[in-house]
Motif scaffolding. Structure first.
Motif, PDB file in Angstrom:
ATOM      1  N   GLN A 129       0.821  -1.203   0.000  1.00  0.00           N
ATOM      2  CA  GLN A 129       0.000   0.000   0.000  1.00  0.00           C
ATOM      3  C   GLN A 129       0.860   1.260   0.000  1.00  0.00           C
ATOM      4  OE1 GLN A 129      -2.504  -0.612   3.410  1.00  0.00           O
ATOM      5  NE2 GLN A 129      -3.900  -2.001   2.331  1.00  0.00           N
ATOM      6  N   ARG A 130       1.949   1.232   0.779  1.00  0.00           N
ATOM      7  CA  ARG A 130       2.858   2.388   0.802  1.00  0.00           C
ATOM      8  C   ARG A 130       3.485   2.598  -0.572  1.00  0.00           C
ATOM      9  NH1 ARG A 130       4.345   0.241   5.895  1.00  0.00           N
ATOM     10  NH2 ARG A 130       6.188  -0.756   4.978  1.00  0.00           N
ATOM     11  N   GLU A 131       3.883   1.504  -1.215  1.00  0.00           N
ATOM     12  CA  GLU A 131       4.483   1.606  -2.547  1.00  0.00           C
ATOM     13  C   GLU A 131       3.477   2.141  -3.555  1.00  0.00           C
ATOM     14  OE1 GLU A 131       7.605   1.167  -3.693  1.00  0.00           O
ATOM     15  OE2 GLU A 131       8.150   1.033  -1.572  1.00  0.00           O
ATOM     16  N   ALA A 132       2.221   1.694  -3.431  1.00  0.00           N
ATOM     17  CA  ALA A 132       1.178   2.165  -4.343  1.00  0.00           C
ATOM     18  C   ALA A 132       0.933   3.660  -4.158  1.00  0.00           C
ATOM     19  CB  ALA A 132      -0.109   1.377  -4.119  1.00  0.00           C
ATOM     20  N   ARG A 133       0.883   4.104  -2.907  1.00  0.00           N
ATOM     21  CA  ARG A 133       0.692   5.535  -2.645  1.00  0.00           C
ATOM     22  C   ARG A 133       1.868   6.347  -3.160  1.00  0.00           C
ATOM     23  NH1 ARG A 133      -1.498   3.618   2.354  1.00  0.00           N
ATOM     24  NH2 ARG A 133       0.523   3.878   3.391  1.00  0.00           N
ATOM     25  N   LYS A 134       3.075   5.815  -2.961  1.00  0.00           N
ATOM     26  CA  LYS A 134       4.272   6.500  -3.444  1.00  0.00           C
ATOM     27  C   LYS A 134       4.245   6.621  -4.958  1.00  0.00           C
ATOM     28  CE  LYS A 134       9.317   6.058  -3.599  1.00  0.00           C
ATOM     29  NZ  LYS A 134      10.487   5.206  -3.225  1.00  0.00           N
ATOM     30  N   GLN A 135       3.856   5.522  -5.636  1.00  0.00           N
ATOM     31  CA  GLN A 135       3.791   5.542  -7.097  1.00  0.00           C
ATOM     32  C   GLN A 135       2.746   6.535  -7.582  1.00  0.00           C
ATOM     33  OE1 GLN A 135       5.742   3.550  -9.509  1.00  0.00           O
ATOM     34  NE2 GLN A 135       4.930   5.379 -10.504  1.00  0.00           N
ATOM     35  N   PHE A 136       1.608   6.573  -6.885  1.00  0.00           N
ATOM     36  CA  PHE A 136       0.543   7.499  -7.260  1.00  0.00           C
ATOM     37  C   PHE A 136       1.017   8.941  -7.156  1.00  0.00           C
ATOM     38  CE2 PHE A 136      -2.987  10.262  -5.973  1.00  0.00           C
ATOM     39  CZ  PHE A 136      -3.829  10.102  -7.059  1.00  0.00           C
ATOM     40  N   MET A 137       1.692   9.279  -6.056  1.00  0.00           N
ATOM     41  CA  MET A 137       2.175  10.639  -5.871  1.00  0.00           C
ATOM     42  C   MET A 137       3.221  11.004  -6.910  1.00  0.00           C
ATOM     43  SD  MET A 137       0.377  11.894  -3.548  1.00  0.00           S
ATOM     44  CE  MET A 137       1.281  13.455  -3.506  1.00  0.00           C
ATOM     45  N   GLU A 138       4.089  10.048  -7.251  1.00  0.00           N
ATOM     46  CA  GLU A 138       5.099  10.303  -8.279  1.00  0.00           C
ATOM     47  C   GLU A 138       4.438  10.554  -9.632  1.00  0.00           C
ATOM     48  OE1 GLU A 138       7.691   6.946  -8.156  1.00  0.00           O
ATOM     49  OE2 GLU A 138       8.809   7.663  -6.395  1.00  0.00           O
ATOM     50  N   ASP A 139       3.401   9.779  -9.934  1.00  0.00           N
ATOM     51  CA  ASP A 139       2.676   9.984 -11.186  1.00  0.00           C
ATOM     52  C   ASP A 139       2.020  11.361 -11.219  1.00  0.00           C
ATOM     53  OD1 ASP A 139       3.374   7.502 -12.149  1.00  0.00           O
ATOM     54  OD2 ASP A 139       1.487   6.533 -11.560  1.00  0.00           O
ATOM     55  N   GLN A 140       1.415  11.747 -10.093  1.00  0.00           N
ATOM     56  CA  GLN A 140       0.763  13.050 -10.022  1.00  0.00           C
ATOM     57  C   GLN A 140       1.763  14.185 -10.241  1.00  0.00           C
ATOM     58  OE1 GLN A 140      -2.465  11.935 -10.341  1.00  0.00           O
ATOM     59  NE2 GLN A 140      -3.025  13.645  -9.035  1.00  0.00           N
ATOM     60  N   LEU A 141       2.919  14.086  -9.591  1.00  0.00           N
ATOM     61  CA  LEU A 141       3.949  15.111  -9.749  1.00  0.00           C
ATOM     62  C   LEU A 141       4.448  15.172 -11.182  1.00  0.00           C
ATOM     63  CD1 LEU A 141       6.013  14.543  -6.462  1.00  0.00           C
ATOM     64  CD2 LEU A 141       4.564  16.527  -7.013  1.00  0.00           C
ATOM     65  N   ARG A 142       4.586  13.997 -11.815  1.00  0.00           N
ATOM     66  CA  ARG A 142       5.051  13.949 -13.197  1.00  0.00           C
ATOM     67  C   ARG A 142       4.038  14.616 -14.125  1.00  0.00           C
ATOM     68  NH1 ARG A 142       6.006   9.187 -13.067  1.00  0.00           N
ATOM     69  NH2 ARG A 142       8.208   9.292 -12.604  1.00  0.00           N
ATOM     70  N   MET A 143       2.753  14.341 -13.914  1.00  0.00           N
ATOM     71  CA  MET A 143       1.716  14.964 -14.734  1.00  0.00           C
ATOM     72  C   MET A 143       1.684  16.476 -14.515  1.00  0.00           C
ATOM     73  SD  MET A 143       0.486  12.578 -16.556  1.00  0.00           S
ATOM     74  CE  MET A 143       1.966  11.587 -16.402  1.00  0.00           C
ATOM     75  N   ASN A 144       1.901  16.890 -13.266  1.00  0.00           N
ATOM     76  CA  ASN A 144       1.958  18.334 -12.989  1.00  0.00           C
ATOM     77  C   ASN A 144       3.097  18.993 -13.750  1.00  0.00           C
ATOM     78  OD1 ASN A 144      -0.236  18.691 -11.236  1.00  0.00           O
ATOM     79  ND2 ASN A 144       0.930  17.971  -9.465  1.00  0.00           N
ATOM     80  N   ARG A 145       4.237  18.324 -13.807  1.00  0.00           N
ATOM     81  CA  ARG A 145       5.376  18.882 -14.547  1.00  0.00           C
ATOM     82  C   ARG A 145       5.069  18.961 -16.032  1.00  0.00           C
ATOM     83  NH1 ARG A 145       8.462  15.598 -10.933  1.00  0.00           N
ATOM     84  NH2 ARG A 145       8.738  14.001 -12.546  1.00  0.00           N
ATOM     85  N   TYR A 146       4.409  17.939 -16.549  1.00  0.00           N
ATOM     86  CA  TYR A 146       4.034  17.959 -17.968  1.00  0.00           C
ATOM     87  C   TYR A 146       3.106  19.129 -18.268  1.00  0.00           C
ATOM     88  CZ  TYR A 146       5.913  13.221 -18.659  1.00  0.00           C
ATOM     89  OH  TYR A 146       6.734  12.126 -18.760  1.00  0.00           O
ATOM     90  N   PHE A 147       2.114  19.322 -17.393  1.00  0.00           N
ATOM     91  CA  PHE A 147       1.167  20.413 -17.621  1.00  0.00           C
ATOM     92  C   PHE A 147       1.872  21.762 -17.556  1.00  0.00           C
ATOM     93  CE2 PHE A 147      -2.868  18.257 -17.801  1.00  0.00           C
ATOM     94  CZ  PHE A 147      -3.698  19.214 -18.367  1.00  0.00           C
ATOM     95  N   THR A 148       2.732  21.932 -16.577  1.00  0.00           N
ATOM     96  CA  THR A 148       3.447  23.199 -16.433  1.00  0.00           C
ATOM     97  C   THR A 148       4.296  23.490 -17.668  1.00  0.00           C
ATOM     98  OG1 THR A 148       3.545  22.947 -14.022  1.00  0.00           O
ATOM     99  CG2 THR A 148       5.114  24.471 -15.036  1.00  0.00           C
ATOM    100  N   LYS A 149       4.916  22.470 -18.204  1.00  0.00           N
ATOM    101  CA  LYS A 149       5.822  22.651 -19.345  1.00  0.00           C
ATOM    102  C   LYS A 149       5.096  22.813 -20.668  1.00  0.00           C
ATOM    103  CE  LYS A 149       9.784  20.555 -21.707  1.00  0.00           C
ATOM    104  NZ  LYS A 149      10.778  19.442 -21.698  1.00  0.00           N
ATOM    105  N   TYR A 150       4.019  22.054 -20.889  1.00  0.00           N
ATOM    106  CA  TYR A 150       3.426  21.993 -22.229  1.00  0.00           C
ATOM    107  C   TYR A 150       2.128  22.774 -22.392  1.00  0.00           C
ATOM    108  CZ  TYR A 150       6.881  18.364 -22.967  1.00  0.00           C
ATOM    109  OH  TYR A 150       8.073  17.678 -23.072  1.00  0.00           O
ATOM    110  N   ASP A 151       1.486  23.179 -21.309  1.00  0.00           N
ATOM    111  CA  ASP A 151       0.257  23.966 -21.426  1.00  0.00           C
ATOM    112  C   ASP A 151       0.624  25.417 -21.687  1.00  0.00           C
ATOM    113  OD1 ASP A 151      -2.297  24.968 -21.357  1.00  0.00           O
ATOM    114  OD2 ASP A 151      -2.495  24.864 -19.172  1.00  0.00           O
TER     115      ASP A 151
END
Length: 229
Positions: free
Chosen positions: A17-39
């Motif tokens: 569960q901890r690994e899943a939460r960690k992966q989810f947060m990493e994915d969210q941060l990655r998507m945020n970076r994509y939006f900041t860069k490409y929007d």
């Protein structure tokens, strides 16, 4: 003893569960970076030009093909607005990265069967491929046309009855099955065993090829780790 096993299982679940939460947060941060860069328009969505720029960067600086772009867009644009929201961007990235993992397998298929080097499997190409993965059992024209109808581009295959009552495929107008749909077409073929003759030896040999499709990459839950660079 039973208590120790229960404790160990509880710890294992907690760790997962901890690994899943960690992966989810990493994915969210990655998507945020994509939006900041490409929007670039700061509208909170990515338009087609912005998505193209993102896919190009994910593709090691190479422009994606029209087929690849259209497929990613069609898969991700659930709202059918022509732009991608934050959630839809996650689907787009996951879809494209899964496709990239499948690319070596897809390229090997296209190299062998794309006779005219069009980047698509035309009717004759597809029939040869389906025969090979069916252990040498030749599929009917109707069965081949069914696969084209589901995964080909442009007009759907038109099925008709030839003289004498034998079913055939006629006036098939597709350009063919694009590279992005190759694995899906093969997977569909395997899940419809009645599409080929009931030849036990041929089907047994065909079953052995399923491992290749599995190794090519399985579509999973959206961004269940597939977005990891």
């Amino acid at each position: 003893m039973a208590g120790a096993v229960a404790v160990a299982m509880h710890r294992q679940r907690a760790m997962e569960q901890r690994e899943a939460r960690k992966q989810f947060m990493e994915d969210q941060l990655r998507m945020n970076r994509y939006f900041t860069k490409y929007d670039k328009t700061n509208e909170g969505t990515l338009n087609k030009d912005e998505l193209r720029a993102l896919l190009k960067d994910l593709n090691d600086g190479k422009e994606v093909s029209e087929d690849e772009f259209a497929w990613v867009m069609e898969t991700a644009d659930r709202s059918q607005t022509g732009d991608l929201s934050f959630g839809e961007l996650k689907i787009a990235v996951c879809t494209f990265k899964t496709y990239q993992r499948s690319k070596p397998f897809i390229d090997s298929v296209m190299l062998k069967y794309d006779e005219h080097k069009t980047g698509r499997l035309e009717f004759g190409d597809l029939k040869k491929m389906l025969k090979d993965i069916s252990g040498g059992v030749e599929p009917s024209d109707v069965a081949v046309a069914d696969v084209l109808e589901r995964f080909g581009t442009k007009a759907k295959a038109k099925l008709t009855l030839a003289s004498g009552g034998a079913e055939t495929a006629k006036d098939v107008q597709e350009d063919g099955i694009p590279t992005v749909q190759t694995v899906h077409a093969i997977s569909y073929w395997y899940t419809h065993p009645k599409a080929v003759n009931d030849d036990e030896e041929g089907l047994e040999r065909a079953a052995s090829n399923k491992d290749q499709v599995a190794a090519a990459g399985k579509p999973g839950s959206v961004c269940g780790g597939c977005c990891v660079s």
